[in-house]
Design an enzyme around this catalytic site. Structure first.
Site, PDB file in Angstrom:
ATOM      1  CG  ASP A 171      24.647  14.274   3.211  1.00 21.22           C
ATOM      2  OD1 ASP A 171      25.623  15.144   2.973  1.00 21.22           O
ATOM      3  OD2 ASP A 171      23.931  14.669   4.414  1.00 21.22           O
ATOM      4  CE  LYS A 195      21.290  11.011   3.289  1.00 20.55           C
ATOM      5  NZ  LYS A 195      21.688  11.347   4.689  1.00 20.55           N
ATOM      6  NE  ARG A 197      11.626   8.708   2.391  1.00 21.82           N
ATOM      7  CZ  ARG A 197      11.978   8.071   3.265  1.00 21.82           C
ATOM      8  NH1 ARG A 197      11.355   6.814   3.402  1.00 21.82           N
ATOM      9  NH2 ARG A 197      12.656   8.630   4.221  1.00 21.82           N
ATOM     10  CG  ASP A 225      20.297  15.721  15.817  1.00 20.89           C
ATOM     11  OD1 ASP A 225      20.081  15.118  17.175  1.00 20.89           O
ATOM     12  OD2 ASP A 225      19.205  16.330  15.528  1.00 20.89           O
ATOM     13  CB  THR A 229      21.360   9.411   8.647  1.00 17.59           C
ATOM     14  OG1 THR A 229      19.819   9.932   8.551  1.00 17.59           O
ATOM     15  CG2 THR A 229      21.840   9.388   7.129  1.00 17.59           C
TER      16      THR A 229
END
EC number: 2.7.6.1
Length: 315
Positions: A171, A195, A197, A225, A229
């Site tokens: 990112d 990334k 949206r 995590d 992603t």
């Protein structure tokens, strides 16, 4: 060397053992257990009066239990007249709750944790790859934030079969980290995954800045995590012609559907460190490899105790 005492909670027993072996100092004798009602029971079973004490305890899941173990251990050692207490927190939980989002009515939990540890009586913190470096300013005591990247980079350099490698930031926020890794890998090329949206209720789109075709991609991040992603990023890289995708991260949080996501064929290997113990479920997927930070943390402990420079470790 001053009279160093090492103690450990139940969060990272293997890492604590490795650190003690590298320092040639046995772990201190302490009882860290539970009463029948679940409350934490701590008793220090040896003399620590005037000693330079280091408590090794990640605040990983179960986060609240491990945090309270650390807090209660600090209090027990302070009341036992320890000379100086350093909390060695390889993985600092709650680090992602480091700010309020606009006008949202939410806490800044990283600050709460810092206040709690300061109030109970720590003199210093040693941690690794804080998710947000500004958390150091939440404490009223010195904080040494060391980096796991040298260990990761050393492992990458040992990969003799890498073909035309390129470092990829997952990112925009990770560009500084990726650039630093790329520089240390003989100034290799770098790509960025942007990334976006397009609009509400529309799936996130992965834009790749950089040419990854026919190259081995090295995704670098501070933590993994759920891996969702990361999996999508690897798929996007493979769609753009990437040969192989290796994911490198310091902290293996691995929550939720991490095992399912990281089993994806798009990811060839995941390399993490031992700041958080690996679960049996994650071991079973067969593509996660763990590097140890014990030598680096042991050296940092030695330097802190001897009042030597920590930054010199990374020059």
């Amino acid at each position: 060397m001053p009279d160093i005492k090492l103690f450990a909670g139940n969060a990272t027993p293997e890492l604590a053992k490795r650190i003690s072996e590298r320092l040639y100092i046995s772990l201190g004798d302490a009882t860290v257990a539970r009463f029948s009602d679940g409350e934490i029971q701590v008793q220090i079973n040896e003399n620590v009066r005037g000693a330079d004490v280091f408590i090794i305890q990640s605040t990983c899941a179960p986060t609240n239990d491990n945090l309270m173990e650390l807090v209660v251990m600090v209090d027990a050692l302070r009341r036992a007249s320890a000379g100086r207490i350093t909390a060695v927190i390889p993985y600092f939980g709650y680090a992602r709750q480091d700010r309020r989002v606009r006008s949202a009515r939410v806490p800044i939990t990283a600050k709460v944790v810092a206040d709690l540890l300061s109030i109970v009586g720590i003199d210093r913190v040693l941690t690794c790859d804080l998710h947000a470096e500004q958390i150091q300013g939440f404490f009223d005591v010195p904080v040494d934030n060391v980096f796991g990247s040298p260990v990761l980079i050393h492992d990458i350099l040992k990969k003799s079969d890498l073909k035309n490698p390129i470092v990829v930031s997952p990112d925009i926020g990770g560009v500084v980290r990726a650039r630093a890794v790329a520089k240390l890998l003989n100034d290799t090329d770098m790509a960025i995954i942007d990334k976006r949206r397009p609009r509400a209720n529309v799936a996130q789109v992965m834009h790749i800045i950089g040419d990854v075709a026919d190259r081995d991609c090295i995704l670098v991040d501070d933590m993994i995590d759920t891996g969702g992603t990361l999996c999508k990023a690897a798929e996007a890289l493979k769609e753009r012609g990437a040969k192989r995708v290796f994911a490198y991260a310091t902290h293996a949080v691995f929550s939720g559907a991490a095992a399912k996501n990281l089993a994806s064929d798009a990811i060839d290997e995941v390399v993490v460190t031992d700041t958080i113990p690996l679960s049996e479920e994650m071991k079973a997927i067969g593509k996660v490899r763990v590097l140890t930070l014990s030598s680096m943390l042991a050296e940092a402990i030695r330097r802190i105790s001897n009042e030597e420079s920590i930054s010199a470790m990374f020059n």
